[in-house]
Enzyme design. Structure first.
Site, mmCIF file in Angstrom:
data_model
loop_
_atom_site.group_PDB
_atom_site.id
_atom_site.type_symbol
_atom_site.label_atom_id
_atom_site.label_comp_id
_atom_site.label_asym_id
_atom_site.label_seq_id
_atom_site.Cartn_x
_atom_site.Cartn_y
_atom_site.Cartn_z
ATOM 1 N N ARG A 36 0.861 -1.194 0.000
ATOM 2 C CA ARG A 36 0.000 0.000 0.000
ATOM 3 C C ARG A 36 0.892 1.237 0.000
ATOM 4 O O ARG A 36 1.664 1.452 0.932
ATOM 5 C CB ARG A 36 -0.907 0.000 1.227
ATOM 6 C CG ARG A 36 -1.747 1.252 1.339
ATOM 7 C CD ARG A 36 -2.779 1.217 2.479
ATOM 8 N NE ARG A 36 -3.460 2.493 2.531
ATOM 9 C CZ ARG A 36 -3.606 3.252 3.609
ATOM 10 N NH1 ARG A 36 -3.163 2.837 4.787
ATOM 11 N NH2 ARG A 36 -4.201 4.417 3.535
ATOM 12 N N HIS A 41 -3.195 11.082 1.214
ATOM 13 C CA HIS A 41 -2.714 10.737 2.557
ATOM 14 C C HIS A 41 -2.141 12.019 3.176
ATOM 15 O O HIS A 41 -0.919 12.188 3.277
ATOM 16 C CB HIS A 41 -1.677 9.613 2.473
ATOM 17 C CG HIS A 41 -1.463 8.881 3.767
ATOM 18 N ND1 HIS A 41 -1.616 7.517 3.909
ATOM 19 C CD2 HIS A 41 -1.107 9.328 4.996
ATOM 20 C CE1 HIS A 41 -1.351 7.155 5.158
ATOM 21 N NE2 HIS A 41 -1.040 8.239 5.847
ATOM 22 N N GLU A 83 -7.928 8.299 6.389
ATOM 23 C CA GLU A 83 -8.246 8.832 7.718
ATOM 24 C C GLU A 83 -8.816 10.251 7.707
ATOM 25 O O GLU A 83 -8.193 11.190 8.235
ATOM 26 C CB GLU A 83 -6.995 8.790 8.605
ATOM 27 C CG GLU A 83 -6.426 7.389 8.761
ATOM 28 C CD GLU A 83 -5.331 7.290 9.823
ATOM 29 O OE1 GLU A 83 -4.811 8.336 10.241
ATOM 30 O OE2 GLU A 83 -5.002 6.158 10.222
ATOM 31 N N ASN A 85 -7.871 1.270 9.703
ATOM 32 C CA ASN A 85 -6.557 1.496 10.323
ATOM 33 C C ASN A 85 -6.741 1.391 11.838
ATOM 34 O O ASN A 85 -7.449 2.216 12.430
ATOM 35 C CB ASN A 85 -6.017 2.894 9.996
ATOM 36 C CG ASN A 85 -5.711 3.077 8.520
ATOM 37 O OD1 ASN A 85 -5.807 2.131 7.723
ATOM 38 N ND2 ASN A 85 -5.361 4.291 8.130
ATOM 39 N N TYR A 140 -4.821 0.925 15.648
ATOM 40 C CA TYR A 140 -3.569 0.938 16.412
ATOM 41 C C TYR A 140 -3.716 0.577 17.888
ATOM 42 O O TYR A 140 -2.838 -0.034 18.454
ATOM 43 C CB TYR A 140 -2.884 2.317 16.311
ATOM 44 C CG TYR A 140 -2.236 2.532 14.967
ATOM 45 C CD1 TYR A 140 -0.923 2.124 14.738
ATOM 46 C CD2 TYR A 140 -2.938 3.102 13.915
ATOM 47 C CE1 TYR A 140 -0.320 2.293 13.503
ATOM 48 C CE2 TYR A 140 -2.352 3.276 12.664
ATOM 49 C CZ TYR A 140 -1.042 2.870 12.470
ATOM 50 O OH TYR A 140 -0.459 3.020 11.238
ATOM 51 N N GLU A 184 -3.879 -0.518 7.987
ATOM 52 C CA GLU A 184 -2.728 -0.106 8.802
ATOM 53 C C GLU A 184 -2.847 -0.718 10.187
ATOM 54 O O GLU A 184 -3.938 -0.755 10.768
ATOM 55 C CB GLU A 184 -2.667 1.421 9.003
ATOM 56 C CG GLU A 184 -2.141 2.184 7.840
ATOM 57 C CD GLU A 184 -2.093 3.690 8.111
ATOM 58 O OE1 GLU A 184 -1.834 4.100 9.260
ATOM 59 O OE2 GLU A 184 -2.340 4.436 7.149
HETATM 60 C C1 BGC Z 1 -1.429 7.388 9.526
HETATM 61 C C2 BGC Z 1 0.036 7.188 9.227
HETATM 62 C C3 BGC Z 1 0.837 7.331 10.522
HETATM 63 C C4 BGC Z 1 0.387 6.243 11.466
HETATM 64 C C5 BGC Z 1 1.130 6.197 12.784
HETATM 65 C C6 BGC Z 1 -1.896 6.738 10.791
HETATM 66 O O1 BGC Z 1 -2.719 7.648 11.448
HETATM 67 O O2 BGC Z 1 -2.213 7.015 8.424
HETATM 68 O O3 BGC Z 1 0.411 8.117 8.266
HETATM 69 O O4 BGC Z 1 2.201 7.308 10.300
HETATM 70 O O5 BGC Z 1 -0.971 6.424 11.745
HETATM 71 O O6 BGC Z 1 0.907 7.334 13.538
#
Ligand code: BGC
Length: 468
Positions: free
Chosen positions: A73, A118, A163, A305, A307, A373
């Site tokens: 990607r 992006h 995002e 995405n 995290y 992501e």
């Molecule tokens: C974004 C990336 C960023 C990653 C880590 C995401 O919000 O798409 O560009 O590097 O998080 O913070």
């Protein structure tokens, strides 16, 4: 463990890796401007050079091959293709660059997934008002059509906008991303609205003009943490967690996947707050009008995405002025049992991804999902032997496997963020998300696999041998 044709990928974005900010006719973006202002980014760093992927693409390709990825990607830099953001002027050197990247990937049996936007808006369009200017959806649509026309014979997976929640909030409410505005409680909602309309317009263009011939799929990438009540037995905490999920994910996913309009809970929370503060202007959350493109149904898959996760309780906002935060009146609390990665916002809770995937299945009509992501940050002295990140990838991927096998979530692919250490926005190069270490102090910008890169490669290789 995973279905046939599962996409094993890694992700990057143009501004974070390419460098070459003035090379071969690239036009300026809002991130060039932002980084060149003092005090915006850690150490006043910028993406002027970054990983120099514009020059060193072959090195990235070698990393991709070393991992054995099936998918990569990347994002296109809008101003490398269209320097002033419009199709009045096309930069053939930019076209050549992305043609080479795509052709090289395909020659190595790697499928590209391309993000059109992006975070890097052409500065020329920012000068006309950026994401709140009336012409922005048309400019974006023209850019998208140019890309579908030029590259769509080979690119089959498209992300329009990455995002929108982050662009809207960090760029226009918190001011920590470009364009650095802090227009609390107002502009972010307008930006989000524009982005939804720009996305929908481009999706309709693909659908009517390119889909029959190119047979690709188009979506937008939505970020969300998993939010759960601090005390699941407390109704107020349950409601606060739902509010935060709605303001983060529902804001965009609800219109696209469920009703064509914003979630009612979001609209009423914002209206209530406007009344409390005696805010008399137009409704802060815009409405969709009959002349707008239909937003409902404009995603061929769900791009997520993910995290981290948060515990949530209501926040007392009685003394606060207008802001998105006070509209949500929800406060995040980190669970002390979740280890923290290199950045304070990223607590490690892989099980949250499984929960979020289940939530998406139930709330958004069981879509095909790509995790576009997911990753783990490292700071401080170099640790090529990054065991904590290895453990992070192992347990996260195992949670995805459980979501697929035990819960029946239709997950089609997983993209690690990121292929390389890169320019981590306001944190500059101080935060490293790569599967490959990049030595930014060395002119060659040498890439070296972290232990986690080798670990990910071995997960992919086991999958491939089980398939054959
Ligand atoms: C974004 C990336 C960023 C990653 C880590 C995401 O919000 O798409 O560009 O590097 O998080 O913070």
């Amino acid at each position: 463990m995973f279905p046939p044709d599962f996409a094993w990928g890694a992700a990057t974005s143009a501004y974070q890796i390419e460098g070459g900010w003035q090379a071969d006719g690239r036009g300026p973006t809002i991130w060039d401007t932002f980084c060149h202002e003092k005090g915006r980014v850690f150490g006043d760093q910028s993406g002027d050079v970054a990983c120099s992927s514009y020059e060193l693409w072959e090195k990235d390709l070698a990393c991709i091959q070393q991992l054995g990825l099936t998918h990569y990607r990347l994002s296109f830099s809008w101003t490398r293709l269209l320097p002033d953001g419009t199709t009045q002027h096309i930069n053939q050197r930019g076209v050549q660059y992305y043609n080479k990247v795509i052709d090289d990937l395909l020659a190595c049996n790697v499928s590209p997934m391309v993000t059109l936007y992006h975070f890097d808006l052409p500065q020329a369009l920012q000068d006309q008002g950026g994401w709140v200017s009336p012409g922005i959806a048309t400019h974006f649509d023209n850019y998208a059509k140019f890309c579908f026309q030029t590259f769509g014979d080979r690119v089959k997976l498209w992300i329009t906008i990455n995002e929108p929640q982050v662009c809207a909030k960090l760029g226009h409410e918190d001011g920590i991303h470009a364009p650095g505005l802090k227009e609390k409680g107002t502009t972010a909602y307008l930006v989000g609205h524009s982005m939804l309309l720009a996305h929908a317009t481009a999706w309709h263009s693909y659908n009517s003009e390119y889909r029959a011939k190119q047979r690709g799929a188009v979506s937008l990438a939505l970020n969300s943490d998993w939010f759960e009540p601090l005390d699941p037995g407390r109704g107020e905490d349950v409601a606060a967690a739902e509010r935060e999920l709605t303001f983060t994910l529902g804001w965009f996913a609800w219109p696209v996947f469920v009703t064509g309009d914003y979630p009612e809970t979001m609209r009423s929370a914002i209206e209530t707050r406007s009344k409390e503060l005696g805010y008399g202007g137009a409704p802060r959350l815009p409405t969709f009008s009959k002349s707008d493109p239909t937003v409902l149904g404009t995603a061929d898959f769900f791009a997520l995405n993910y995290y981290t996760s948060r515990k949530v309780r209501p926040e007392d906002v009685s003394g606060q002025t207008l802001s998105m935060r006070s509209d949500q009146w929800a406060e995040d609390v980190l669970d002390p049992s979740w280890p923290i990665s290199g950045v304070p916002w990223l607590a490690v809770f892989p099980h949250g991804l499984r929960k979020l995937l289940n939530y998406i299945k139930d709330a958004f009509n069981d879509p095909a999902v790509y995790i576009t992501e997911n990753g783990f940050a490292q700071v401080g002295p170099l640790q090529v032997e990054d065991r904590q990140r290895c453990e992070f990838y192992r347990s996260t991927i195992s949670e995805v496997a459980k979501a697929v096998q035990e819960d029946g979530v239709d997950v089609r692919g997983y993209f690690a963020w990121s292929l390389l250490d890169n320019f981590e926005w306001a944190d500059g190069f101080s935060v490293r998300f790569g599967l490959f270490h990049v030595d930014f102090s060395d002119a060659e910008l040498t890439r070296t696999a972290y232990r986690s890169g080798r670990e990910y490669a071995s997960i992919i290789s086991k999958y491939k041998s089980a398939q054959s």
